[in-house]
Write a protein that holds these residues in place. Structure first.
Motif, PDB file in Angstrom:
ATOM      1  N   ALA A  29      91.290  32.972  41.719  1.00 21.77           N
ATOM      2  CA  ALA A  29      90.471  33.033  42.930  1.00 21.77           C
ATOM      3  C   ALA A  29      90.324  34.484  43.353  1.00 21.77           C
ATOM      4  N   GLY A  30      89.212  34.777  44.026  1.00 22.89           N
ATOM      5  CA  GLY A  30      88.982  36.121  44.532  1.00 22.89           C
ATOM      6  C   GLY A  30      88.221  36.997  43.558  1.00 22.89           C
ATOM      7  N   CYS A  31      87.751  38.135  44.058  1.00 21.18           N
ATOM      8  CA  CYS A  31      87.007  39.085  43.235  1.00 21.18           C
ATOM      9  C   CYS A  31      87.059  40.453  43.898  1.00 21.18           C
ATOM     10  N   ASN A  32      86.843  41.504  43.093  1.00 17.61           N
ATOM     11  CA  ASN A  32      86.822  42.855  43.653  1.00 17.61           C
ATOM     12  C   ASN A  32      85.402  43.343  43.923  1.00 17.61           C
ATOM     13  N   LEU A  33      84.405  42.479  43.692  1.00 14.18           N
ATOM     14  CA  LEU A  33      83.032  42.773  44.065  1.00 14.18           C
ATOM     15  C   LEU A  33      82.576  41.773  45.123  1.00 14.18           C
ATOM     16  N   ALA A  34      81.418  42.033  45.699  1.00 13.55           N
ATOM     17  CA  ALA A  34      80.879  41.145  46.734  1.00 13.55           C
ATOM     18  C   ALA A  34      79.425  40.821  46.419  1.00 13.55           C
ATOM     19  N   CYS A  35      79.170  40.372  45.199  1.00 11.28           N
ATOM     20  CA  CYS A  35      77.802  40.115  44.747  1.00 11.28           C
ATOM     21  C   CYS A  35      77.140  39.036  45.596  1.00 11.28           C
ATOM     22  N   LYS A  36      75.998  39.361  46.165  1.00 14.10           N
ATOM     23  CA  LYS A  36      75.293  38.411  47.009  1.00 14.10           C
ATOM     24  C   LYS A  36      74.689  37.263  46.213  1.00 14.10           C
ATOM     25  N   PHE A  37      74.611  37.422  44.895  1.00 21.45           N
ATOM     26  CA  PHE A  37      74.000  36.410  44.034  1.00 21.45           C
ATOM     27  C   PHE A  37      75.039  35.636  43.239  1.00 21.45           C
ATOM     28  N   CYS A  38      76.307  35.760  43.572  1.00 24.95           N
ATOM     29  CA  CYS A  38      77.387  35.191  42.765  1.00 24.95           C
ATOM     30  C   CYS A  38      77.152  33.709  42.484  1.00 24.95           C
ATOM     31  N   GLN A  39      77.246  33.338  41.210  1.00 25.37           N
ATOM     32  CA  GLN A  39      77.038  31.950  40.814  1.00 25.37           C
ATOM     33  C   GLN A  39      78.356  31.193  40.650  1.00 25.37           C
ATOM     34  N   ASN A  40      79.461  31.882  40.885  1.00 24.24           N
ATOM     35  CA  ASN A  40      80.778  31.234  40.942  1.00 24.24           C
ATOM     36  C   ASN A  40      81.420  31.504  42.303  1.00 24.24           C
ATOM     37  N   TRP A  41      80.591  31.531  43.349  1.00 23.93           N
ATOM     38  CA  TRP A  41      81.062  31.977  44.659  1.00 23.93           C
ATOM     39  C   TRP A  41      82.188  31.109  45.216  1.00 23.93           C
ATOM     40  N   ASP A  42      82.222  29.828  44.856  1.00 26.51           N
ATOM     41  CA  ASP A  42      83.269  28.962  45.388  1.00 26.51           C
ATOM     42  C   ASP A  42      84.647  29.370  44.879  1.00 26.51           C
ATOM     43  N   VAL A  93      68.276  34.817  33.078  1.00 28.02           N
ATOM     44  CA  VAL A  93      67.470  34.325  34.199  1.00 28.02           C
ATOM     45  C   VAL A  93      68.358  34.125  35.424  1.00 28.02           C
ATOM     46  N   PHE A  94      67.903  34.623  36.554  1.00 27.50           N
ATOM     47  CA  PHE A  94      68.578  34.426  37.837  1.00 27.50           C
ATOM     48  C   PHE A  94      68.167  33.097  38.458  1.00 27.50           C
ATOM     49  N   HIS A  95      69.153  32.377  38.991  1.00 25.34           N
ATOM     50  CA  HIS A  95      68.905  31.172  39.779  1.00 25.34           C
ATOM     51  C   HIS A  95      69.376  31.435  41.206  1.00 25.34           C
ATOM     52  N   PRO A  96      68.603  31.085  42.219  1.00 25.62           N
ATOM     53  CA  PRO A  96      69.012  31.343  43.605  1.00 25.62           C
ATOM     54  C   PRO A  96      70.388  30.758  43.914  1.00 25.62           C
ATOM     55  N   ASP A  97      71.246  31.583  44.504  1.00 25.17           N
ATOM     56  CA  ASP A  97      72.602  31.127  44.799  1.00 25.17           C
ATOM     57  C   ASP A  97      73.219  32.006  45.871  1.00 25.17           C
ATOM     58  N   TRP A  98      74.329  31.511  46.441  1.00 23.47           N
ATOM     59  CA  TRP A  98      75.164  32.209  47.412  1.00 23.47           C
ATOM     60  C   TRP A  98      74.324  32.781  48.550  1.00 23.47           C
ATOM     61  N   LYS A  99      74.209  34.102  48.680  1.00 20.64           N
ATOM     62  CA  LYS A  99      73.474  34.696  49.790  1.00 20.64           C
ATOM     63  C   LYS A  99      72.062  35.136  49.407  1.00 20.64           C
ATOM     64  N   MET A 100      71.605  34.698  48.236  1.00 22.90           N
ATOM     65  CA  MET A 100      70.247  35.040  47.801  1.00 22.90           C
ATOM     66  C   MET A 100      69.473  33.763  47.479  1.00 22.90           C
ATOM     67  N   GLN A 101      69.596  32.792  48.372  1.00 22.99           N
ATOM     68  CA  GLN A 101      68.937  31.504  48.181  1.00 22.99           C
ATOM     69  C   GLN A 101      67.417  31.614  48.263  1.00 22.99           C
ATOM     70  N   ASN A 102      66.928  32.630  48.956  1.00 23.14           N
ATOM     71  CA  ASN A 102      65.484  32.758  49.147  1.00 23.14           C
ATOM     72  C   ASN A 102      64.815  33.651  48.101  1.00 23.14           C
ATOM     73  N   THR A 103      65.609  34.177  47.185  1.00 26.22           N
ATOM     74  CA  THR A 103      65.043  34.967  46.094  1.00 26.22           C
ATOM     75  C   THR A 103      64.595  34.024  44.986  1.00 26.22           C
ATOM     76  N   PRO A 104      63.388  34.178  44.475  1.00 32.10           N
ATOM     77  CA  PRO A 104      62.897  33.228  43.471  1.00 32.10           C
ATOM     78  C   PRO A 104      63.610  33.373  42.134  1.00 32.10           C
ATOM     79  N   MET A 105      63.560  32.319  41.364  1.00 32.74           N
ATOM     80  CA  MET A 105      64.092  32.321  40.007  1.00 32.74           C
ATOM     81  C   MET A 105      63.314  33.322  39.150  1.00 32.74           C
ATOM     82  N   THR A 106      63.998  33.957  38.223  1.00 34.40           N
ATOM     83  CA  THR A 106      63.355  34.937  37.351  1.00 34.40           C
ATOM     84  C   THR A 106      62.351  34.262  36.421  1.00 34.40           C
TER      85      THR A 106
END
Length: 320
Positions: free
Chosen positions: A45-58, A216-229
């Protein structure tokens, strides 16, 4: 993830995991490291980054010990990997530099049984722990998340230069096989100019033999409003990198047999055909050379591919 216990800083997540899964090695993604073989994968658990698009955010954003439901000492992990026929154990889902001590202990136990170790990491680590960590790793996939300091600072809460230093360290000071992955996010890190600069830097500093993956990016975490690549963006990025001299460039999070497959850098013939994570064709000799021209395909290969395929298998660590 660490606490002061009796005046000593200790890793509170040591020996505890969010769960264990057997994946195809290509899912890490590693296309040139023991293709077709199964890898026992886990994180904490935990991470040293704070990626707003993290797909393993849980997992990566968790600060709750309740996330860590599985107790597993290093020897148990190595035994289970051997029992299940896994060629490797992967530290993934959250960055293994977060559980540095635990990962090293697991790696040592695995190496005693001839099992490889794989780090899936952002490469954001200081020089001293970096040297200690990678002496126990056999392979790595490093997320080169972008090629601007702006992106790293604003989107991930980190910095670009330490990641570039890690990549140069891996190439020039270790024997670790590594590949690069970039998740292309519309409007953030997907411009032609940025892909051009990134791939030129890779050729100049790491050489053309380091495989690159664009996903390909899929909307996740804090970037839910960013479209899929758009898939066309990923295909174009692949072509830019190829045109700049990278020998092997792949796509991810999309289905494209041609761009998923490995083509001989010498004669252009197909050497490893892939359909998603399934090895569909194998045209390498037992020494990893192209059957058409005899040219070497860079990587770490067995005399024949593994047969794990696309399966994903949950593992109960309490079962014998």
């Amino acid at each position: 993830m660490r606490a002061n216990v009796n005046s000593e800083i200790v890793l509170t997540t040591w020996g505890r995991s969010s769960g264990f899964v057997i994946d195809p090695i290509e899912k890490k993604p590693l296309n040139h490291f023991l293709p077709g073989t199964p890898v026992l994968s886990f994180g904490t658990a935990g991470c040293n980054l704070a990626c707003k698009f993290c797909q393993n955010w849980d997992i990566s954003k968790s600060r709750e010990m309740d996330t860590l439901l599985v107790d597993a000492k290093p020897e148990l992990i190595a035994d289970k990997a051997q029992q299940l026929g896994c060629r490797s154990v992967a530290f993934t889902y959250n960055d293994p530099v977060i559980f540095h001590e635990y990962a090293i202990d697991v790696a040592q136990a695995c190496h005693e049984k001839g099992i490889n170790t794989v780090a899936v990491t952002a490469g954001y680590v200081s020089p001293e722990p970096r040297a200690e960590f990678y002496q126990y790793m056999d392979a790595a996939n490093v997320d080169l998340k972008a090629f601007t300091e702006w992106f790293y600072h604003k989107i991930t809460g980190s910095h670009l230069q330490p990641v570039l230093e890690t990549l140069k360290y891996l190439k020039h000071e270790t024997q670790v096989w590594f590949e690069l992955t970039t998740l292309l996010i519309p409007g953030e890190n997907d411009s032609d100019a940025e892909i051009q600069a990134m791939s030129e830097w890779v050729v100049d500093n790491l050489g053309p033999d380091v495989p690159m993956h664009f996903s390909v990016f899929h909307p996740d975490w804090k970037m839910q409003n960013t479209p899929m690549t758009p898939e066309a963006t990923v295909i174009k990025a692949r072509q830019i990198a190829l045109d700049n001299g990278i020998h092997h460039v792949y796509v991810g999070n999309m289905h494209n047999k041609h761009a998923d497959s490995t083509w001989c850098q010498h004669c252009g013939e197909l050497v490893i055909g892939r359909d998603w994570y399934q090895i569909a064709e194998w045209q390498l000799d037992p020494h990893g050379c192209c059957l058409s021209c005899g040219g070497i395909c860079v990587g770490v290969f067995d005399s024949s591919p593994g047969e794990w395929g696309r399966k994903r298998q949950l593992v109960n660590m309490t079962e014998v």
